[in-house]
Scaffold this active site. Sequence first.
Site, PDB file in Angstrom:
ATOM      1  N   SER A  90     -31.973 -26.723  -2.421  1.00 37.88           N
ATOM      2  CA  SER A  90     -30.975 -26.251  -1.559  1.00 37.88           C
ATOM      3  C   SER A  90     -29.597 -26.270  -1.996  1.00 37.88           C
ATOM      4  O   SER A  90     -28.809 -26.052  -1.316  1.00 37.88           O
ATOM      5  CB  SER A  90     -31.187 -27.165  -0.126  1.00 37.88           C
ATOM      6  OG  SER A  90     -30.902 -28.617  -0.260  1.00 37.88           O
ATOM      7  N   THR A 192     -27.549 -28.262   2.432  1.00 39.18           N
ATOM      8  CA  THR A 192     -25.984 -28.322   1.761  1.00 39.18           C
ATOM      9  C   THR A 192     -25.708 -29.851   1.551  1.00 39.18           C
ATOM     10  O   THR A 192     -26.217 -30.585   2.148  1.00 39.18           O
ATOM     11  CB  THR A 192     -25.252 -28.205   3.064  1.00 39.18           C
ATOM     12  OG1 THR A 192     -25.392 -26.784   3.701  1.00 39.18           O
ATOM     13  CG2 THR A 192     -23.578 -28.077   2.626  1.00 39.18           C
ATOM     14  N   THR A 210     -23.726 -25.294  -1.829  1.00 43.39           N
ATOM     15  CA  THR A 210     -25.193 -25.051  -1.142  1.00 43.39           C
ATOM     16  C   THR A 210     -25.592 -23.768  -2.152  1.00 43.39           C
ATOM     17  O   THR A 210     -24.979 -22.896  -2.516  1.00 43.39           O
ATOM     18  CB  THR A 210     -25.100 -24.974   0.035  1.00 43.39           C
ATOM     19  OG1 THR A 210     -26.494 -24.704   0.743  1.00 43.39           O
ATOM     20  CG2 THR A 210     -24.431 -23.635   0.657  1.00 43.39           C
ATOM     21  N   VAL A 221     -23.687 -14.998   3.403  1.00 41.73           N
ATOM     22  CA  VAL A 221     -22.832 -16.182   2.906  1.00 41.73           C
ATOM     23  C   VAL A 221     -22.754 -17.001   4.224  1.00 41.73           C
ATOM     24  O   VAL A 221     -22.748 -16.417   5.508  1.00 41.73           O
ATOM     25  CB  VAL A 221     -21.232 -15.835   2.443  1.00 41.73           C
ATOM     26  CG1 VAL A 221     -20.169 -17.153   2.492  1.00 41.73           C
ATOM     27  CG2 VAL A 221     -21.132 -15.294   1.309  1.00 41.73           C
ATOM     28  N   GLY A 222     -22.876 -18.456   3.961  1.00 40.79           N
ATOM     29  CA  GLY A 222     -23.034 -19.335   5.109  1.00 40.79           C
ATOM     30  C   GLY A 222     -21.792 -19.998   5.469  1.00 40.79           C
ATOM     31  O   GLY A 222     -20.562 -19.536   5.223  1.00 40.79           O
ATOM     32  N   ASP A 223     -21.977 -21.118   6.197  1.00 41.35           N
ATOM     33  CA  ASP A 223     -20.476 -21.886   6.568  1.00 41.35           C
ATOM     34  C   ASP A 223     -19.993 -22.866   5.295  1.00 41.35           C
ATOM     35  O   ASP A 223     -18.847 -23.005   5.401  1.00 41.35           O
ATOM     36  CB  ASP A 223     -20.992 -22.885   7.661  1.00 41.35           C
ATOM     37  CG  ASP A 223     -22.134 -23.720   7.176  1.00 41.35           C
ATOM     38  OD1 ASP A 223     -23.260 -23.466   6.582  1.00 41.35           O
ATOM     39  OD2 ASP A 223     -21.921 -25.129   7.206  1.00 41.35           O
ATOM     40  N   THR A 243     -23.970 -29.440   8.112  1.00 37.03           N
ATOM     41  CA  THR A 243     -25.217 -29.028   7.288  1.00 37.03           C
ATOM     42  C   THR A 243     -25.997 -28.343   8.214  1.00 37.03           C
ATOM     43  O   THR A 243     -25.869 -28.371   9.539  1.00 37.03           O
ATOM     44  CB  THR A 243     -25.838 -30.229   6.742  1.00 37.03           C
ATOM     45  OG1 THR A 243     -26.942 -29.835   6.017  1.00 37.03           O
ATOM     46  CG2 THR A 243     -26.352 -30.990   7.877  1.00 37.03           C
ATOM     47  N   GLY A 246     -25.840 -22.015   8.798  1.00 32.46           N
ATOM     48  CA  GLY A 246     -24.415 -21.833   8.757  1.00 32.46           C
ATOM     49  C   GLY A 246     -23.838 -21.095   9.778  1.00 32.46           C
ATOM     50  O   GLY A 246     -22.610 -21.160  10.252  1.00 32.46           O
TER      51      GLY A 246
HETATM   52  N1  GLY Z   1     -25.166 -24.578   5.609  1.00 31.17           N
HETATM   53  C1  GLY Z   1     -25.734 -23.692   4.746  1.00 31.17           C
HETATM   54  C2  GLY Z   1     -25.762 -22.459   5.042  1.00 31.17           C
HETATM   55  O1  GLY Z   1     -25.851 -22.150   6.000  1.00 31.17           O
HETATM   56  O2  GLY Z   1     -25.663 -21.637   4.069  1.00 31.17           O
END
Ligand code: GLY
Length: 336
Positions: A90, A192, A210, A221-223, A243, A246
């Site tokens: 991950s 993450t 991550t 793209v995540g958070d 985590t 996202g």
């Molecule tokens: N928290 C990581 C993602 O959603 O990519």
Amino acid sequence: MNDRREFLKLSVAGTAALVTGCTPRSTKEEIPGVMDRDPMTTGGAIVISTWAHGMTANAKAWSVLDQGGSVLDAVEHGVRVVESDFGNRSVGLGGTPDRDGFVTLDACIQDHDGRAGAVAFLQRFENPISVARAVMERTPHVMLVGIGAERWAIENGFDRKEIEIPEVRKAWQEWLVESEYRPVVNIENHDTIGMVAMDANGRMAGSCTTSGMGYKIHGRVGDSPIIGAGLFVDGDVGAACATGVGELVIRTAGSHTVVELMRQGVEPVDACRETVLRILKKNPELEEMQVGFLALRKDGAHGAWAIYEGFDRAVRTEQGEELVPSGFERTWVRGR
Ligand code: GLY
């Protein structure tokens, strides 16, 4: 060098009293997060990271501080350990690919004074957190993405890394048969490493990195690279990181929300819980998606909260290292 105390896994007090569903508990005394009300305010340095993989990251960050490195050095080099662990599915290049078979990486870093750097949709670099730090220190920008970020990284001395992990490729090929995206709480979603830290002089910093959600759409793209979502640091108040899924964190500006609540005087654990409850309120139909926040206040008090049980944070202080279970809103039956 500090003596490292024996690893201590705390038991979750009061798990028998837990309820299923997202109904908030009626009193704070019934909930596991109550342990956060006795914070480890040692007055010394502290490093906190998401999940069990945070233990090795914290150990590295601690040794950086111990050897006189800055807190920014600590949060960078701490999470690099996890990025460079190609057994981790991950974080880093060992991560689960997107639905087209590409491993794409997101990371950000922020210092005590709010200076920040980030990269997103980065492919074939071992340590995106170091590229993020370089963006912060060597450009007038905060975030570089995709091909532009890769080109800039090469121009600035970062080497490409190509790895092929047969078991990851096989799992992706098996996933392609059904091609169904279905997050699994605390497995696919513990995606993450976020780290927040403070040195003995009260200087703070944070990092987050991550490979994102497994089998995401190519380009997603995540958070984690987004300042205010996956990470937020304000040395006047504290720091937070996130985590889990996202999209839910971004919509809530999650880590920023946690820090702003602390600024208003809310305890770290309550700030994390309030942010989780906002997510649940806006998404009442939400099932089987994990989000967790952890918060560190500038006096060293810390707390964490998650939608589902099972979110742990690794904590390192002068007193030793611990894996501390977070409070949560819902129980999770593994394998159901
Ligand atoms: N928290 C990581 C993602 O959603 O990519």
